[in-house]
Write an enzyme that holds these catalytic residues in place. Structure first.
Site, short mmCIF file in Angstrom:
data_model
loop_
_atom_site.label_atom_id
_atom_site.label_comp_id
_atom_site.label_asym_id
_atom_site.label_seq_id
_atom_site.Cartn_x
_atom_site.Cartn_y
_atom_site.Cartn_z
N HIS A 130 57.37 79.97 36.80
CA HIS A 130 56.92 80.02 35.65
C HIS A 130 55.53 79.97 35.39
O HIS A 130 54.76 79.27 34.85
CB HIS A 130 57.49 78.80 34.96
CG HIS A 130 59.01 78.56 34.69
ND1 HIS A 130 59.55 78.92 33.69
CD2 HIS A 130 59.84 78.18 35.67
CE1 HIS A 130 60.95 78.87 33.76
NE2 HIS A 130 61.13 78.31 34.96
N ASN A 144 65.23 76.58 29.14
CA ASN A 144 65.27 78.02 29.33
C ASN A 144 65.83 78.88 28.24
O ASN A 144 66.38 78.14 27.32
CB ASN A 144 65.77 78.74 30.53
CG ASN A 144 64.99 78.53 32.10
OD1 ASN A 144 63.77 78.13 31.97
ND2 ASN A 144 65.87 78.27 33.01
N HIS A 156 57.94 67.89 32.54
CA HIS A 156 58.78 67.17 33.85
C HIS A 156 59.94 66.67 32.98
O HIS A 156 59.99 65.75 31.99
CB HIS A 156 58.02 65.73 34.05
CG HIS A 156 58.76 64.97 35.27
ND1 HIS A 156 59.67 65.48 35.83
CD2 HIS A 156 58.54 63.66 35.39
CE1 HIS A 156 60.06 64.32 36.72
NE2 HIS A 156 59.21 63.39 36.34
N TYR A 176 59.29 68.20 39.64
CA TYR A 176 57.89 68.28 38.87
C TYR A 176 56.88 67.57 39.01
O TYR A 176 55.70 68.17 39.33
CB TYR A 176 58.35 68.24 37.23
CG TYR A 176 59.34 69.46 37.08
CD1 TYR A 176 58.83 70.49 36.46
CD2 TYR A 176 60.78 69.41 37.12
CE1 TYR A 176 59.69 71.46 35.85
CE2 TYR A 176 61.55 70.43 36.92
CZ TYR A 176 61.03 71.60 36.27
OH TYR A 176 62.08 72.50 36.00
C1 HEM Z 1 68.16 74.43 34.50
C2 HEM Z 1 67.40 74.80 35.36
C3 HEM Z 1 65.81 74.88 35.30
C4 HEM Z 1 65.12 75.30 34.13
C5 HEM Z 1 65.72 75.29 32.62
C6 HEM Z 1 63.67 75.12 34.38
C7 HEM Z 1 62.79 75.26 33.53
C8 HEM Z 1 61.36 75.19 33.90
C9 HEM Z 1 60.41 75.44 33.08
C10 HEM Z 1 60.53 76.04 31.56
C11 HEM Z 1 59.26 75.54 33.67
C12 HEM Z 1 57.78 76.01 33.19
C13 HEM Z 1 57.10 74.69 32.79
C14 HEM Z 1 56.00 74.94 32.11
O1 HEM Z 1 55.79 76.00 30.98
O2 HEM Z 1 54.82 74.41 32.58
C15 HEM Z 1 59.53 75.01 35.00
C16 HEM Z 1 58.71 75.08 35.94
C17 HEM Z 1 59.20 74.59 37.39
N1 HEM Z 1 60.23 74.52 37.79
FE1 HEM Z 1 61.82 74.55 36.52
N2 HEM Z 1 63.70 74.69 35.72
C18 HEM Z 1 64.90 74.71 36.12
C19 HEM Z 1 65.19 74.32 37.32
C20 HEM Z 1 64.53 73.99 38.46
C21 HEM Z 1 64.69 73.40 39.63
C22 HEM Z 1 66.35 73.13 40.06
C23 HEM Z 1 63.52 73.19 40.31
C24 HEM Z 1 63.46 72.33 41.71
C25 HEM Z 1 64.34 71.75 42.26
C26 HEM Z 1 62.54 73.54 39.72
C27 HEM Z 1 61.15 73.40 39.63
C28 HEM Z 1 60.19 73.96 38.92
C29 HEM Z 1 58.53 73.82 39.43
C30 HEM Z 1 58.24 73.44 40.82
C31 HEM Z 1 57.96 74.30 38.29
C32 HEM Z 1 56.37 74.53 38.07
C33 HEM Z 1 56.07 73.27 37.38
C34 HEM Z 1 54.60 73.15 37.40
O3 HEM Z 1 53.89 73.49 38.30
O4 HEM Z 1 53.95 72.41 36.40
N3 HEM Z 1 63.15 74.02 38.46
N4 HEM Z 1 60.85 75.03 35.10
#
Ligand code: HEM
Length: 757
Positions: free
Chosen positions: A130, A202, A394, A417
Site C-alpha cells: 500500500h 479494502n 493499525h 502494523y
Molecule cells: C483483510 C486483509 C487486509 C486488509 C484489508 C489490509 C489493508 C491494508 C491497508 C488499507 C493498508 C494501507 C494503510 C495506509 O493507508 O497507510 C495496509 C497496509 C499494510 N498492511 Fe494490510 N491489509 C490486510 C492484510 C494484511 C496482512 C495479513 C498483513 C500482515 C500480516 C498486512 C500488513 C500490512 C502492512 C505491513 C502495511 C503497511 C503499513 C504501514 O507501513 O503503515 N496487511 N493494509
C-alpha cells in the site's frame, strides 16, 4: 432517522450552484497557489501564504492529545524570513561559504551542512505494501442506529467525529500509477472522544489468504520478480499466478481483482469493506458479530481496461487528482457506513459460512447492510508527507465496544502494523506525529525513545506508585475503559492447521461470477486472458485454467480460447450451499449522481463559442467539472480558459464529451508533431478530435453535440441515433440529457455481450 443520502447530495449540489452563481468565472481545480503569482520574484518580506481554501491540516493537539486552541498553521513554517533549523535568520541560501568566490568551500559553513544533511534524509522507507496512496480529511456522523449494538460513543446519534482517510493500491511503489489493476486500500482513522479507532479495509470484501502467516508469500508473489524487479504495480506476471493457482484459497479474491472492481473509476466510487468479522458489545454487555461496509453515495463505477492502461501513462496520478479536484470543487465524496449483523454464537457461523474465514463474504441478500453513519470528505491535506505519508493505521486501534475476532488473518494484522511502522516511521513515538495524535487524553506511561515530543512530568512512570500519587489510574467500564468482550476460547491443543470449514475455495468465486451481468463477465474474461497472456510459463497458465474450471466452465473455456489452450474439466464438486447469485455484487443496474465527473467540451474558437461559457457554468452548478479542449492553449473569446489542447488532452480523462464545434485540422495536426494525429488531411475535422470521439465511443461514454458540433460527429462516423449519442439544438438541452445518461455511468448497450447472464 438517518438523513437520506440523496437529500444530502441535493443539498450539496444546491450549495455548489450557489457557489457557482457567485462567481463570474468557474474555478478550475488544481490551481497550485492561493494567490495568482507575479511574473517577477517578490522582494518585500511577508509571511507564508495561507493554505488554499480546500486544504486542512491535523488539528493542533499536544503529543498527548490535549486541545491547544492554536490555528493549524501554527504547526507550519513561520516568519517572513528564511532561517536555519534553529531559527537564526539567513542572508543568502544560494552560495556556500568559500575561500574566495572561486575557492574551496569552508567546513565551517553550518548553513550548507545543515541544509544538505536535512535534504539527504528527506526520504523514509515506503510502506512495504500500500505504498502508493492519497488522503483526505473529513467528518463522520453517527446515525445512532447502532447504539443498541455497540457502546462506542462515535456511533451515537448526531455525534460528529473528525476522520482522515487514505486510499491506496497494494502492490506498486510510491511513484507507481494509480489506475493499475489491483485491490485498493480504504483506511479510515476516526479521532473519537474515547481514543482513535482505525477501520483498515479494502475495496473488496475478501482476501487472498486465510492465515496471516502467508501474507509475506502472497505479497512476494505479487511484487515484481526479484531478479529484474519487473513488472511494477501489477499482477500480470508468472509469480503471482504461480502462487494463486497453487494456493486455491486465493481464487476468490483474484476473481474480484480480475473484475471491474480492480480498476475503479475513482476512489470516490468504491465500496469499502472491513473484510474480517468484528465483535461489537452493546451498552447492556450483549455481543454480536458484524462485517463493516462503506457504501459510496456515487455508486460503484470502474474504468474500462483500455482506459486504465492509457491513463497509467497519460496521468499516473489520475485517482489522486480526481479526489483532490472533487474536494476542491466542493463535490465532497460521501459514504454510508453499514454493518451486516450476525448472532454471536459459539460456532461463529452464519448460513453455513464461517465468519472467521476472510476469503468468504456473506451475501447481502442473506444479511442486509444496515446503515449506521455517514462520512463526508471535506478537505485536502496541506502537506502530503506530513499527513498522507506519515499516517499510521493499525487494526489494533480499537475503541470500547469494538473488538477483534479470532480470524487468523486479523490476528496477524494486529501484530504486523505496529511492527512495520516502528521501522517506517523511525522509532516508537509515531503516535505523536500530528496526523496520528489522538483527540482523547493520553497517559500511557510510555517514556523516551527516538523523536519524543511530549515532556512528561513526575518521577514514577510505573504502576503502582505512591511518588506520583499513583497517577495514572486504571479505569473501569464506567470510566470508559477498553474491556475485551469475554468471548469463549474453545478448549483445544496447539496445532498448525486450518479448520475444515476453510476448505471450500471455489463456491463463492462461482457465486461472484454468476452474479455478474454479461458485460461484467466479458471484462473478467478479458482480464484473465490479459494477465495470463503476460505469463511466460505454460504450466502456470494451465494450472490457473484448472482453477477456473472449478469456478465456471464458460469462464474457463473463454479464457482458454484466448490463451490457445484446452479447457480442463473441473476437479471439485461445487458446494450447493447459499444462493445461486447475489445481485448486490454487480455494479450495474442503478442510477447515481454524477458529482465530480469530468465533462470534456471540444470547442472551435474560429467559428464562435456557441453556448460554451453558459454550459461550463451549468456543469459546475451540477457538481461536475468542465474541461475545455481547444486547438491551442490560452484564453478564448469571453474569457473561456483552455484546459487541454488537442495535443495535451485525451478522451480517457473525461466521463462524457460535448461537441460545441467541428474544428478543422489545427496547424500542429500532423504525425511528426503529434502521432495521435495519424496521417494528415484525412478528415475535415482535426484528426485528434476524431480519435477522441472514437475512443469515447469505444469506452461507452456519452457524447453530446449541438450546432456545428454535429459535423464533428459525422466526421467521426458516429450515427446520431446511436445509444448514448445526444444531438440537440442548444447546449442546455444536450447537457440535460447527457447528465441523465451519466447517471448509469456508461452507455452499457454499447458493450454487446455474448456471455449470457
Ligand atoms: C483483510 C486483509 C487486509 C486488509 C484489508 C489490509 C489493508 C491494508 C491497508 C488499507 C493498508 C494501507 C494503510 C495506509 O493507508 O497507510 C495496509 C497496509 C499494510 N498492511 Fe494490510 N491489509 C490486510 C492484510 C494484511 C496482512 C495479513 C498483513 C500482515 C500480516 C498486512 C500488513 C500490512 C502492512 C505491513 C502495511 C503497511 C503499513 C504501514 O507501513 O503503515 N496487511 N493494509
Amino acid at each position: 432517522m438517518p438523513e437520506n443520502p440523496a437529500h444530502a447530495l441535493r443539498n450539496a449540489a444546491g450549495k455548489l450552484a450557489d457557489k457557482a452563481s457567485e462567481l463570474l468565472e468557474p474555478p478550475i481545480p488544481g490551481v497550485p497557489s492561493p494567490e495568482t503569482p507575479p511574473i517577477e520574484e517578490p522582494t518585500a518580506a511577508r509571511g507564508p501564504l495561507p493554505p488554499k481554501p480546500d486544504q486542512a491540516a491535523p488539528e493542533t493537539r499536544t503529543p498527548t492529545g490535549a486541545e491547544t486552541g492554536a490555528p493549524v498553521t501554527a504547526m507550519a513554517q513561520q516568519d517572513a524570513y528564511l532561517t536555519t533549523a534553529q531559527g537564526v535568520r539567513l542572508p543568502d541560501t544560494d552560495h556556500s561559504l568559500k575561500a574566495g568566490s572561486r575557492g574551496p568551500t569552508l567546513l565551517q559553513d553550518h548553513h550548507l551542512r545543515e541544509k544538505i544533511m536535512h535534504f539527504d534524509h528527506e526520504r523514509i522507507p515506503e510502506r512495504v505494501v500500500h505504498a502508493r496512496g492519497s488522503g483526505a480529511h473529513g467528518v463522520f456522523e453517527g446515525y445512532g442506529s447502532a447504539s443498541h449494538l455497540c457502546r462506542a460513543a462515535f456511533l451515537g446519534k448526531g455525534v460528529e467525529t473528525p476522520v482522515f482517510v487514505r486510499f491506496s493500491t497494494v502492490l506498486g511503489s510510491r511513484g507507481s500509477a494509480d489506475t493499475v489493476r489491483d485491490t485498493r486500500g480504504f483506511a479510515t482513522k476516526f479521532y473519537t472522544s474515547e481514543g482513535t479507532y482505525d477501520l483498515v479495509g479494502n475495496n473488496m470484501p475478501v482476501f487472498f489468504i486465510q492465515d496471516g502467516i502467508k501474507f509475506p508469500d502472497v505479497i512476494h508473489a505479487g511484487k515484481p520478480h526479484p531478479d529484474r524487479e519487473i513488472p511494477q504495480a501489477q499482477s500480470a506476471h508468472d509469480s503471482f499466478w504461480d502462487f494463486v493457482s497453487l494456493h486455491t484459497e486465493a481464487q476468490h479474491h483474484a476473481l474480484w481483482n480480475m473484475s471491474d472492481r480492480g480498476i475503479p473509476r475513482s476512489f470516490r466510487m468504491m465500496e469499502g469493506f472491513g473484510v474480517h468479522t468484528f465483535r461489537l458489545t452493546g451498552p447492556d454487555g450483549s455481543t454480536s458479530l458484524v462485517k463493516f461496509h462503506w457504501k459510496p453515495a456515487l455508486g460503484v463505477h470502474s474504468l474500462t481496461w483500455e482506459e486504465a492502461q492509457l491513463l497509467a501513462g497519460l496521468d499516473p496520478d489520475y485517482h489522486r487528482r480526481d479526489l483532490a479536484d472533487a474536494i476542491e470543487a466542493g463535490a465532497y465524496p460521501q459514504w454510508e457506513l453499514g454493518v451486516q449483523v450476525f448472532p454471536d454464537t459459539p460456532e461463529q457461523m452464519f448460513e453455513g459460512i464461517d465468519l472467521l474465514d476472510p476469503t468468504k463474504l456473506v451475501p447481502e441478500e442473506l444479511a442486509p447492510v444496515q446503515a449506521i453513519g455517514r462520512m463526508t470528505l471535506t478537505a485536502n491535506p496541506t502537506n502530503f508527507f506530513s499527513e498522507t505519508e506519515q499516517v499510521a493505521f493499525h487494526t489494533g486501534h480499537l475503541v470500547p465496544g469494538i473488538d477483534a475476532t479470532d480470524d487468523p488473518l486479523l490476528q496477524a494484522r494486529n501484530f504486523s502494523y505496529l511492527d512495520t511502522q516502528l521501522t517506517r516511521l523511525g522509532g516508537p513515538n509515531f503516535a505523536q506525529i500530528p496526523i496520528n495524535r489522538p483527540h482523547a487524553a493520553v497517559n500511557s506511561l510510555h517514556r523516551d525513545g527516538f523523536h519524543q515530543d511530549a515532556v512528561p512530568g513526575g518521577v514514577a512512570p510505573y504502576k503502582p506508585n505512591t511518588l506520583d500519587g499513583n497517577n495514572p489510574f486504571v479505569a473501569g467500564a464506567d470510566e470508559g475503559a477498553y474491556i475485551e468482550a469475554p468471548a469463549p476460547v474453545e478448549a483445544s491443543v496447539r496445532e498448525r492447521s486450518a479448520p475444515a470449514s476453510f476448505d471450500d475455495h471455489f463456491s463463492q468465486a462461482r457465486l461472484f461470477w454468476r452474479s455478474m451481468t454479461p458485460a461484467e463477465k466479458e471484462h473478467i474474461v478479458l482480464a484473465y486472458t490479459f494477465e495470463l497472456g503476460k505469463c511466460y510459463e505454460q504450466v502456470v497458465k494451465e494450472r490457473q485454467l484448472r482453477a477456473l474450471a472449478n469456478i465456471d466452465p464458460v469462464l474457463c473455456q473463454q479464457v482458454a480460447t484466448g490463451l490457445g489452450l484446452p479447457a480442463p474439466e473441473p476437479t471439485e464438486t461445487l458446494a450447493a450451499t447459499g444462493p445461486e447469485s447475489s445481485p448486490a455484487l454487480s455494479q450495474l443496474g442503478g442510477t447515481w449522481p454524477a458529482d465530480g465527473r469530468m465533462i470534456g467540451i471540444v470547442v472551435d474558437p474560429d467559428h464562435g463559442l456557441d453556448g460554451v461559457q453558459a454550459v461550463r457554468h451549468e456543469i459546475l452548478a451540477a457538481g461536475m467539472v468542465p474541461l475545455v479542449i481547444a486547438p491551442h492553449g490560452g484564453m478564448l473569446e469571453g474569457d473561456v480558459a483552455v484546459q487541454r489542447t488537442f495535443g495535451t488532452g485525451r478522451s480517457v480523462e473525461v466521463d462524457a464529451v460535448l461537441l460545441a464545434g467541428a474544428p478543422a485540422p489545427a496547424p500542429d495536426a500532423w504525425a511528426v508533431r503529434d502521432s495521435k494525429a495519424g496521417a494528415a488531411g484525412t478528415t475535415s475535422v482535426d484528426p485528434r478530435v476524431v480519435l477522441l470521439l472514437d475512443e469515447a465511443h469505444r469506452h461507452a461514454k456519452v457524447v453530446g453535440a449541438w450546432g456545428a458540433g454535429r459535423d464533428a460527429l459525422a466526421a467521426a462516423g458516429l450515427p446520431t441515433d446511436d445509444p448514448g449519442v445526444v444531438v440537440g439544438e442548444d447546449a442546455q438541452t444536450v447537457l440535460g440529457e447527457v447528465q441523465q445518461l451519466l447517471a448509469q455511468h456508461r452507455v452499457w448497450e454499447r458493450f454487446p455481450a455474448s456471455l449470457g447472464a
